[in-house]
Design a protein around this motif. Structure first.
Motif, PDB file in Angstrom:
ATOM      1  N   ILE A 119     -22.843  -8.260 -21.699  1.00 38.39           N
ATOM      2  CA  ILE A 119     -23.446  -8.222 -22.876  1.00 38.39           C
ATOM      3  C   ILE A 119     -25.223  -8.576 -22.764  1.00 38.39           C
ATOM      4  CG2 ILE A 119     -23.889  -8.920 -25.326  1.00 38.39           C
ATOM      5  CD1 ILE A 119     -20.934  -9.270 -25.651  1.00 38.39           C
ATOM      6  N   ASN A 120     -25.847  -7.454 -22.636  1.00 30.99           N
ATOM      7  CA  ASN A 120     -27.277  -7.714 -22.136  1.00 30.99           C
ATOM      8  C   ASN A 120     -28.026  -7.874 -23.668  1.00 30.99           C
ATOM      9  OD1 ASN A 120     -26.905  -7.486 -19.540  1.00 30.99           O
ATOM     10  ND2 ASN A 120     -27.216  -5.010 -19.722  1.00 30.99           N
ATOM     11  N   ASP A 121     -29.436  -8.244 -23.695  1.00 31.57           N
ATOM     12  CA  ASP A 121     -29.926  -8.177 -25.018  1.00 31.57           C
ATOM     13  C   ASP A 121     -29.734  -7.043 -25.835  1.00 31.57           C
ATOM     14  OD1 ASP A 121     -30.726 -10.712 -24.110  1.00 31.57           O
ATOM     15  OD2 ASP A 121     -32.581 -10.295 -23.386  1.00 31.57           O
TER      16      ASP A 121
ATOM     17  N   PRO B 227     -25.285  -3.260 -24.549  1.00 29.20           N
ATOM     18  CA  PRO B 227     -23.917  -3.875 -23.941  1.00 29.20           C
ATOM     19  C   PRO B 227     -23.191  -2.654 -22.916  1.00 29.20           C
ATOM     20  CG  PRO B 227     -23.624  -3.467 -26.266  1.00 29.20           C
ATOM     21  CD  PRO B 227     -25.208  -3.097 -25.962  1.00 29.20           C
ATOM     22  N   VAL B 228     -22.730  -3.358 -21.998  1.00 24.69           N
ATOM     23  CA  VAL B 228     -22.087  -2.360 -20.891  1.00 24.69           C
ATOM     24  C   VAL B 228     -20.645  -2.742 -20.703  1.00 24.69           C
ATOM     25  CG1 VAL B 228     -22.251  -1.565 -18.602  1.00 24.69           C
ATOM     26  CG2 VAL B 228     -24.195  -2.002 -19.798  1.00 24.69           C
ATOM     27  N   LEU B 229     -19.773  -1.717 -20.634  1.00 24.14           N
ATOM     28  CA  LEU B 229     -18.520  -1.676 -20.417  1.00 24.14           C
ATOM     29  C   LEU B 229     -18.226  -1.335 -19.040  1.00 24.14           C
ATOM     30  CD1 LEU B 229     -15.375  -1.890 -21.410  1.00 24.14           C
ATOM     31  CD2 LEU B 229     -15.549   0.711 -21.609  1.00 24.14           C
ATOM     32  N   THR B 230     -17.492  -2.450 -18.163  1.00 25.19           N
ATOM     33  CA  THR B 230     -17.238  -2.378 -16.996  1.00 25.19           C
ATOM     34  C   THR B 230     -15.751  -1.979 -16.835  1.00 25.19           C
ATOM     35  OG1 THR B 230     -19.194  -3.316 -16.175  1.00 25.19           O
ATOM     36  CG2 THR B 230     -17.452  -2.849 -14.646  1.00 25.19           C
ATOM     37  N   PHE B 231     -15.365  -0.759 -16.442  1.00 30.23           N
ATOM     38  CA  PHE B 231     -13.837  -0.426 -16.605  1.00 30.23           C
ATOM     39  C   PHE B 231     -13.489   0.491 -15.445  1.00 30.23           C
ATOM     40  CE2 PHE B 231      -9.906   1.866 -18.023  1.00 30.23           C
ATOM     41  CZ  PHE B 231      -9.181   0.795 -18.402  1.00 30.23           C
ATOM     42  N   GLU B 232     -12.672  -0.229 -14.389  1.00 29.17           N
ATOM     43  CA  GLU B 232     -11.921   0.414 -13.231  1.00 29.17           C
ATOM     44  C   GLU B 232     -13.236   0.936 -12.480  1.00 29.17           C
ATOM     45  OE1 GLU B 232      -9.174   3.475 -14.296  1.00 29.17           O
ATOM     46  OE2 GLU B 232      -7.627   1.809 -14.992  1.00 29.17           O
ATOM     47  N   GLY B 233     -14.184  -0.013 -12.221  1.00 27.10           N
ATOM     48  CA  GLY B 233     -15.404   0.223 -11.147  1.00 27.10           C
ATOM     49  C   GLY B 233     -16.493   1.057 -11.901  1.00 27.10           C
TER      50      GLY B 233
END
Length: 76
Positions: A4-6, A9-15
């Motif tokens: 969670i950036n300002d 938000p970024v989802l990191t899933f399976e690389g």
């Protein structure tokens, strides 16, 4: 799972990384569900650890108190 950036938000899933805000609502709901499941797993793992420590303590107390009791003879 999510960074969670300002603002983004970024989802990191399976690389791979995904812009969470750009995902369809259905996928956002799946991500939220996985976050809840992860939190529940951590909570239950902690509960199991507490139970294991309690059980170990009871086993030590039982062992100590059984020292004053004569056991039955071995069956041979």
């Amino acid at each position: 799972m999510t960074d969670i950036n300002d603002q983004n938000p970024v989802l990191t899933f399976e690389g791979k990384r995904y812009d969470l805000n750009a995902l369809p609502d259905e996928l956002k709901e799946l991500v939220r569900g996985m976050q809840v499941a992860d939190a529940q797993l951590r909570m239950h793992e902690d509960t199991l650890k507490v139970l294991a420590v309690g059980r170990q303590s009871m086993a030590m107390q039982l062992n100590e108190r059984l020292k004053s009791v004569t056991p039955l003879p071995d069956e041979n």
